[in-house]
Write a protein that holds these residues in place. Sequence first.
Motif, short mmCIF file in Angstrom:
data_model
loop_
_atom_site.label_atom_id
_atom_site.label_comp_id
_atom_site.label_asym_id
_atom_site.label_seq_id
_atom_site.Cartn_x
_atom_site.Cartn_y
_atom_site.Cartn_z
N VAL A 70 0.81 -1.22 0.18
CA VAL A 70 -0.01 0.03 0.11
C VAL A 70 0.79 1.26 -0.20
O VAL A 70 0.61 2.00 -0.66
N SER A 71 1.91 1.37 0.91
CA SER A 71 2.82 2.46 1.00
C SER A 71 3.30 2.60 -0.39
O SER A 71 3.38 3.79 -0.87
N VAL B 119 -7.47 4.05 3.21
CA VAL B 119 -7.57 3.12 2.43
C VAL B 119 -8.09 1.87 2.90
O VAL B 119 -7.92 1.56 4.11
N GLU B 120 -8.88 1.43 2.32
CA GLU B 120 -9.88 0.49 2.36
C GLU B 120 -9.44 -0.85 1.31
O GLU B 120 -9.71 -0.57 0.20
N TYR C 143 -13.63 -3.81 1.83
CA TYR C 143 -14.24 -3.40 3.19
C TYR C 143 -13.73 -3.17 4.37
O TYR C 143 -14.31 -3.10 5.53
N GLU C 144 -12.47 -3.31 4.42
CA GLU C 144 -11.94 -3.27 5.88
C GLU C 144 -10.77 -2.05 5.71
O GLU C 144 -9.78 -2.18 4.92
N ILE C 145 -10.90 -1.23 6.56
CA ILE C 145 -10.01 0.02 6.66
C ILE C 145 -8.52 -0.52 7.23
O ILE C 145 -8.36 -1.17 8.24
N ILE C 146 -7.32 -0.11 6.48
CA ILE C 146 -6.24 -0.53 6.80
C ILE C 146 -5.58 0.65 7.71
O ILE C 146 -5.46 1.71 7.30
N PRO C 147 -5.10 0.37 9.01
CA PRO C 147 -4.43 1.43 9.53
C PRO C 147 -3.29 1.95 8.83
O PRO C 147 -2.66 1.20 8.35
N ASP D 145 -8.36 -8.20 -4.96
CA ASP D 145 -8.76 -7.25 -3.97
C ASP D 145 -9.53 -5.96 -4.51
O ASP D 145 -9.40 -5.67 -5.79
N VAL D 146 -10.56 -5.39 -3.73
CA VAL D 146 -11.25 -4.27 -3.98
C VAL D 146 -10.79 -3.15 -3.30
O VAL D 146 -10.88 -3.25 -2.03
N VAL D 147 -10.05 -2.15 -3.86
CA VAL D 147 -9.36 -1.06 -2.99
C VAL D 147 -10.09 0.51 -3.12
O VAL D 147 -10.56 0.51 -4.44
#
Length: 64
Positions: free
Chosen positions: A16-17, A32-33, A36-40, A53-55
């Motif tokens: 992601v970075s 960033v999700e 359907y999960e928010i990424i810390p 993946d669905v981003v």
Amino acid sequence: MLKINGELSDESGKSVSDYLNEQGYNPKHIVVEINYEIIPKTKYDDVTFKDDDVVEIITFMGGG
């Protein structure tokens, strides 16, 4: 292939970075999700995109 903000993309295996840096996003102003999960933000270096993946990258905007 995966979807980023509704567009097909071949970014599988990329963190992601790394993706955010390449695209010029400021991590302080986005969320960033993935699937359907928010990424810390602390996990951006560790989480990688996978096929299917669905981003969603949500940018905060100020205004008045």
